[in-house]
Every structure is written in structure tokens, then in C-alpha cells.
Write an enzyme that holds these catalytic residues in place. Structure first.
Site, PDB file in Angstrom:
ATOM      1  N   ASP A   1     -40.189 -39.955 -27.768  1.00 33.37           N
ATOM      2  CA  ASP A   1     -39.301 -41.040 -28.224  1.00 33.37           C
ATOM      3  C   ASP A   1     -40.017 -42.235 -28.850  1.00 33.37           C
ATOM      4  O   ASP A   1     -39.488 -43.349 -28.831  1.00 33.37           O
ATOM      5  CB  ASP A   1     -38.448 -41.565 -27.052  1.00 33.37           C
ATOM      6  CG  ASP A   1     -37.560 -40.520 -26.412  1.00 33.37           C
ATOM      7  OD1 ASP A   1     -37.494 -39.393 -26.942  1.00 33.37           O
ATOM      8  OD2 ASP A   1     -36.929 -40.807 -25.388  1.00 33.37           O
TER       9      ASP A   1
ATOM     10  N   HIS B   1     -38.235 -46.245 -29.383  1.00 31.76           N
ATOM     11  CA  HIS B   1     -38.655 -47.486 -28.721  1.00 31.76           C
ATOM     12  C   HIS B   1     -39.258 -48.459 -29.731  1.00 31.76           C
ATOM     13  O   HIS B   1     -38.882 -49.629 -29.776  1.00 31.76           O
ATOM     14  CB  HIS B   1     -39.720 -47.191 -27.652  1.00 31.76           C
ATOM     15  CG  HIS B   1     -39.268 -46.303 -26.534  1.00 31.76           C
ATOM     16  ND1 HIS B   1     -39.567 -46.558 -25.209  1.00 31.76           N
ATOM     17  CD2 HIS B   1     -38.563 -45.158 -26.521  1.00 31.76           C
ATOM     18  CE1 HIS B   1     -39.061 -45.596 -24.440  1.00 31.76           C
ATOM     19  NE2 HIS B   1     -38.452 -44.735 -25.217  1.00 31.76           N
TER      20      HIS B   1
ATOM     21  N   GLU C   1     -32.500 -35.797 -29.559  1.00 30.19           N
ATOM     22  CA  GLU C   1     -31.123 -36.096 -29.178  1.00 30.19           C
ATOM     23  C   GLU C   1     -30.534 -37.072 -30.202  1.00 30.19           C
ATOM     24  O   GLU C   1     -29.712 -36.694 -31.018  1.00 30.19           O
ATOM     25  CB  GLU C   1     -31.123 -36.696 -27.763  1.00 30.19           C
ATOM     26  CG  GLU C   1     -29.752 -36.964 -27.186  1.00 30.19           C
ATOM     27  CD  GLU C   1     -29.845 -37.415 -25.723  1.00 30.19           C
ATOM     28  OE1 GLU C   1     -29.306 -36.711 -24.861  1.00 30.19           O
ATOM     29  OE2 GLU C   1     -30.468 -38.465 -25.459  1.00 30.19           O
TER      30      GLU C   1
ATOM     31  N   GLU D   1     -30.943 -43.293 -33.809  1.00 30.20           N
ATOM     32  CA  GLU D   1     -32.104 -44.119 -33.439  1.00 30.20           C
ATOM     33  C   GLU D   1     -33.322 -43.728 -34.276  1.00 30.20           C
ATOM     34  O   GLU D   1     -34.170 -44.567 -34.582  1.00 30.20           O
ATOM     35  CB  GLU D   1     -32.401 -43.979 -31.945  1.00 30.20           C
ATOM     36  CG  GLU D   1     -31.375 -44.719 -31.085  1.00 30.20           C
ATOM     37  CD  GLU D   1     -31.607 -44.548 -29.584  1.00 30.20           C
ATOM     38  OE1 GLU D   1     -31.712 -45.567 -28.893  1.00 30.20           O
ATOM     39  OE2 GLU D   1     -31.674 -43.396 -29.110  1.00 30.20           O
TER      40      GLU D   1
END
Length: 660
Positions: free
Chosen positions: A413, A417, A489, A493
Site C-alpha cells: 500500500d 499512504h 483493492e 486511492e
């Protein structure tokens, strides 16, 4: 303390206690450089290195001193689609040496997997219908199958063999010089051979495709690179050997983008293999140019807030800005903290869009107080550190806990972030250029962690950590072995990470960063629409799956899953929300198809009647409803009693009142 590497800032170095050791599977020449952590071949270098990876059109698995190849079948239900590995062919040296594989080289579009003890070097190039193996010393070969061999024949020169299995598959083997093969019920063996062997599945076992394989069997790719030279354009270039033209396979998004440009390629529409990503079709050409339509990265909404609605947004904005207080933040996890930063940054941009400038200084003060401690290394309870083992940023919480910060310390990820922090940094730099200049090296370090294009120029970080230039979208999953390969996922983002980098480029007047950020934004959006958005009449996925789903949960290289990491498939509001948040101007481009948006919202709304549905998730469903039924969505948003940690009433009202 902190150090610069040529002008490149590095966060303080640390020794992680949770990262795997890369030296087991990478050749020693590669270990001095930063290594890929989210790549298409990651399973080959994790744990025992024996889980399969999907290298279109085959699943490939290396275990012990052999390599197995599967042309996978698909298992389909309304909840999940996955490709099944069956060892159709397993290749090794006949004298069954022991010894593991080594990765001797890799690039955007290829990986070379050597089994030194067997004199075998597999040139695994993505999208090649041929498995190519270089036998480096005279070695007798063994090819076994889990099926029974029904027929077996060769040409006069013993450079081509055709064999058929009892599962209906036909395979063709080509050799660069005569090879003597013989077989039993389920094993083919050779005399000592050195040279190139290429093996391909004959599509549909249909002899009309055999001429295509024959024609292109003698030209083989060794490696391939994706070149980002100009905005909204990616060029694939392969290093090849042998004679003739190069045949590779293109997935549906490749085909769409190839047609935008005057390409010197021939698409063989009839020559195709099945794939979980849609059929992959033959393309003949030594380089491909993939051209996207431009995506315009802007700070503000396209249409602006309607004048008659301005007061309502301003009133919410005053309230939300009043509530900003950096000293009351108890959150220390990088993901949720980043969301708080980006939420505040939205308030400054909305204030600017509304020409309500009085509140901006308070937002800027909050952004400085929240971002500076992370860049300075003074934040209590967490912070950015540098891992030299793989080459990248990790967090303090992630450095000794594999699950800390959602696995950020094992390279999960990163784009999510860091994207939130970059959004805040971009906005802060836009409003305070002096602050931006002061923190520029640190800001660029965050960008380079997942968007480094040139590892020679900046050797602290691997190339394009998350973005995969062959599938044309990102992978979030880092250094964890998964049977189904990498996964992602939240597409929104991912889009927002590249969008935020482009905004940072605008704030710093860096045309190169604007170009790369915008290009990756455009590609990620196209990948999202192609593979995560499931339209009612879509034909990419099987009908049983398409009928029940409007949006993906988690997409894996070898699986499509309706469940989420944090919620079951039935929580449709979470599936919609995680593919929309954070709500920013670029969200318009992700959800530009109003007909699909209506299908998605109508599919989601009944789930909101469940007990315990979070107000934050409702807000995202209503935001999309606002695209086609503005008034209904507005009433619902006014009645919300809570918001996602990265969202606010101001942001939702801004969105609703700026729809066309």
C-alpha cells in the site's frame, strides 16, 4: 542522522525485523540495487519461491530444480473467479539435479529465471505464447505432464514436435537445432541438447493456428522495457534474438490503446488465448506504442460550485475549519494520519474555489503542524525510515510488525499512504512556496519511493514500485507470498496517488513530474474501468459473475474476488466506497460514465438498509448518486451524522454542488 545521496534525501536508515531476506533468490549482481517489492514475479523470490505467477497466458511455477507451466482453466461463481493451476508441462534436466532457481535479470516486461544446477535459463516474457528456455550446456531434458500423451510427432529435421494430451490440449515444441525426443505415457525425454527450446500451446488445438506459431517460432524476446517518453504514451520495446518478426499477446486494454496510435504492428484478431483479464490476442511488431486520451489534472472541480449553493458550502467549510486542531490528534498510523492531512488540504482548495480566503491560513497552519513532524522525524509514535535491504521507505510501526501500518513495512500500500501525504504537501506548497522549497528534497523522496523511473539517477528506490506497465494498473500487495500473486483493492486511492504527484509537480513547476503523474493517473483510470468496474452488459467476465456484481472487491493477478480485506462481499457500500475514496476532482474522471454510475448506485443502495452501516460509507454512495440525481443525494447528505476520516460535510457539499 539524515543524509543526502547526490541531492537525493534519504530518511534515517533502520534494520527491519520483519522483512524477508532477498539474497536467497536474486543473483548476487542484483543485490546491490533496489529490488522490486510488488512485481509480477514476486512469488518467485518469497519463502520457498514455489508459488505460481501469472505470466500471460500461462501460470508458471518453479519448484526444486524444475519449472512447471499451466494453461489455466477458470473456476467461476458469482462471488469469485480464479484460474486453476494444473502442471500441464514440467521441464527439468533428466538427471534431476537438486538446486533452487535464481533471478538473473528482470525488467518491466520480463524476468529471467535460471536453474544453474540444470543448465536451464527460462526467458519469461509477459504475453509470449511461447515458453522460451535456453539450455546453456549439453543437457538431457525431461518434460513431464499430469496428463496422458495421446499422440506425438515430429518434422523431418527434428526441430519441431507436436504432442496432444488426453485433456484436449495440443502443444508444439520448437528447437534451434535438431533434438531427439522420445516419450512414455506422461514423460518426454531428450538426448543431450544445448540451444533454444520454445514450447507453445496451440490455441483451441486448432491446426489453422499452427502456421502462426511456425512463422514466429524463430524470433524470441529476451527482455522488454516500458518507456515513458512523453505524456499519455507508453512504448514497449523488446530485446530479441533469432530471425523474423516478434509475436506477443495483447490484453483488451492494450488492444484499445494500440488503435489510438499509428503503430507499426499487426493485430491477429483470430489468434487468441483465454485469460482472466479477457482474451489476449496476437500482435506482431518489435515495439508497441500505447496512447491514452489526456486526463487533465486540476486543483479544482471542472464546473465549479453553483453560485446559488455557495453559502451552504461556505457555512460547512467554516465549521469544518473551526474543528481543525492538530494537538487533539491521537492517530499515529500512517494511512489514517495521511487521510486526516488530505482531508484538511481539501478544505483549503475548496475555500480557494469558493473565493472564501479567510479560512485558508488556519488550514495551512494545520497542514504544517501535521506534515512537518513526519518529514523532520520528530513525530511521536511513528515516522518514515529507510530500508536498505530492498530499497525503500518503511515506517517505524511497520519496521518491527508485519501488520503494522497495514503492512507498509513489508511494502504494502505504499502508493495509498504516501499519496495522501503528497496531496497535503502539494496543497501546502501551492499556498506557501517558501515552505515547499524548504521541504522539497523530503517531498521528492516520498514520490520517488513509488514513482522512481530511473534507478541509475536515484538508486535509493526500485523502479515504479506499484505500477505494473504490462497490466497498466498498480499492485498494492508487497512482500507476502500469495497463491494468486499480487493484489489491489482500492483503485481510487491508487489513482489519487499519481494525481497527487502530478499536483505536486504543478506546485513545484516540475513538468516531468506533471507528465509522469498525469500519465499514470490516466492509465490507472483505464485499468480501473476495464477490470474493476463491472457493467451490467459487460462481457469481460463470465455472466454468472457479471449478473451479481457491479464492482470488484479485491483484484488479484490470478483471481477476481468480491470480498474486501475488511468487509464481506455483501457490504456493497464498502465496495463502492473503497473504489471512490478519497473524493477529489479526479474522481470525476474515474466515474465519468453516468450510466454505469447509476447501475452501481442502484445495486448498492439496498445494502444501506442493513443495521450498523457506517455513515461514512453512506456518504460515498450518495456522492455518486449525485451524478444522476442531484437533489435526492443532497437531501441524504444533509442528513448524515458522520463522515469518513478522509472526508467532510464540506467536501460532500462541494461535490454535489459542482456536478454539471
Amino acid at each position: 542522522m539524515v543524509k543526502q545521496n547526490k541531492t537525493h534525501f534519504i530518511f534515517p536508515e533502520t534494520q527491519s525485523t520483519v522483512l524477508p531476506d532477498p539474497s536467497q533468490f536474486f543473483s548476487s549482481t542484483l543485490l546491490s540495487k533496489p529490488l522490486p517489492t510488488n512485481s509480477f514475479f514476486q512469488n518467485f523470490v518469497l519463502k520457498n519461491g514455489d508459488q505460481p505467477e501469472y505470466i500471460h497466458p500461462y501460470l508458471i511455477k518453479s519448484s526444486g530444480s524444475s519449472l512447471s507451466l499451466s494453461y489455466p482453466s477458470r473456476q467461476v461463481s458469482s462471488a469469485v473467479i480464479y484460474q486453476v493451476f494444473n502442471a500441464d508441462l514440467t521441464i527439468s534436466s533428466k538427471h534431476g539435479s537438486s538446486g533452487k532457481h535464481l533471478i538473473s535479470s528482470y525488467s518491466d516486461l520480463s524476468v529471467t529465471l535460471d536453474i544453474p544446477s540444470s543448465n536451464l535459463s527460462f526467458l519469461l516474457v509477459r504475453g509470449s505464447p511461447f515458453l522460451t528456455v535456453s539450455v546453456t550446456q549439453p543437457t538431457p531434458l525431461s518434460i513431464t505432464t499430469v496428463h496422458a500423451i495421446l499422440s506425438f510427432s515430429s518434422n523431418n529435421t527434428r526441430t519441431k514436435y507436436t504432442f496432444q494430451f488426453n485433456n484436449g490440449q495440443t502443444w508444439v515444441l520448437y528447437a534451434s537445432s535438431p533434438i531427439s525426443l522420445s516419450h512414455t505415457l506422461s514423460e518426454i525425454t531428450s538426448d543431450a541438447f544445448s540451444g533454444i527450446v520454445r514450447i507453445a500451446l496451440l490455441p483451441d488445438s486448432d491446426s489453422k493456428h499452427e502456421a502462426v506459431l511456425d512463422k514466429f517460432s524463430s524470433c524470441y524476446p529476451v527482455s522488454g522495457e516500458a518507456i515513458f517518453r512523453e505524456p499519455f504514451c507508453v512504448e514497449y520495446k523488446w530485446e530479441k534474438k533469432g530471425s523474423g518478426d516478434l509475436l506477443l499477446l495483447a490484453h483488451p486494454l492494450h488492444v484499445q490503446l494500440l488503435s489510438n496510435e499509428d503503430n507499426d504492428v499487426t493485430v491477429l484478431e483470430d489468434f487468441k488465448y483465454g485469460s482472466i483479464d479477457g482474451d489476449v490476442v496476437g500482435v506482431v511488431g518489435n515495439s508497441w506504442v500505447l496512447q491514452t486520451d489526456p486526463v487533465f489534472v486540476t486543483w479544482q472541480s471542472t464546473n465549479g460550485v453553483k453560485e446559488e449553493s455557495r453559502d451552504e458550502v461556505v457555512s460547512a467549510l467554516s465549521n469544518d475549519v473551526d474543528g481543525l486542531n492538530s494537538s487533539s490528534i491521537t492517530e499515529t498510523r500512517s494511512y489514517f494520519y495521511g487521510k486526516l492531512v488530505a482531508r484538511a488540504a481539501r478544505l483549503a482548495l475548496i475555500a480557494e474555489e469558493l473565493r472564501y480566503l479567510d479560512v485558508i491560513p488556519k488550514v495551512i497552519k494545520f497542514l504544517k503542524e501535521t506534515i512537518e513532524p513526519w518529514l523532520e522525524g520528530t513525530f511521536k509514535g511513528n515516522g518514515f525510515l529507510h530500508d536498505k535491504k530492498w530499497g525503500g521507505i518503511i515506517t517505524q510501526q511497520g519496521s518491527n510488525d508485519g501488520g503494522g501500518d497495514f503492512g507498509f513495512g513489508i511494502y504494502n500500500d505504499h502508493h495509498y499512504h504516501l499519496g495522501y501525504f503528497l496531496y497535503g504537501i502539494a496543497v501546502l506548497t501551492k499556498f506557501d512556496q517558501a515552505w515547499g522549497r524548504k521541504y522539497k528534497p523530503k517531498a521528492y523522496s516520498l514520490v520517488q519511493d513509488f514513482m522512481n523511473l530511473d534507478t541509475k539517477q536515484n538508486s535509493n528506490y526500485t523502479r515504479l514500485r506499484c505500477f505494473d506497465p504490462y497490466v497498466l494498473h498498480s499492485w498494492a500487495g508487497g512482500l507476502t507470498e500469495f497463491t494468486d500473486g499480487r493484489n489491489q483493492e482500492s483503485t481510487s486511492e491508487a489513482v489519487c496517488a499519481y494525481y497527487s504527484a502530478a499536483l505536486m509537480g504543478l506546485a513545484y513547476g516540475d513538468a516531468h513530474l506533471v507528465s509522469l503523474g498525469s500519465t499514470l493517473t490516466a492509465l490507472e483510470i483505464l485499468g480501473t474501468k476495464m477490470w474493476w468496474h463491472v457493467e451490467e452488459k459487460g462481457t469481460l467476465y463470465e455472466e454468472e459473475f457479471t449478473q451479481e456484481n457491479r464492482i470488484m472487491g479485491v483484484l488479484w493477478s490470478n483471481k477476481r474476488d468480491t470480498g474486501l480485506w475488511f468487509a464481506p462481499a455483501e457490504w456493497k457500500e464498502c465496495r463502492l466506497g473503497i473504489q471512490l475514496l478519497p473524493l477529489v476532482p479526479i474522481s470525476e474522471a474515474i466515474f465519468s460514465n453516468a450510466e454505469f454510475v447509476k447501475q452501481l448506485v442502484e445495486w448498492t443502495l439496498p445494502a444501506l438498509n442493513r443495521d450498523g452501516v457506517g455513515e461514512g460509507w453512506k456518504g460515498f454512495a450518495y456522492a455518486l448518486e449525485g451524478i444522476y440525481d442531484n437533489e435526492s443525494a443532497l437531501q441524504k447528505i444533509r442528513n448524515l451524522t458522520g463522515f469518513d476520516g478522509g472526508n467532510s460535510l464540506t467536501n460532500l457539499l462541494w461535490w454535489i454542488h459542482s456536478r454539471g
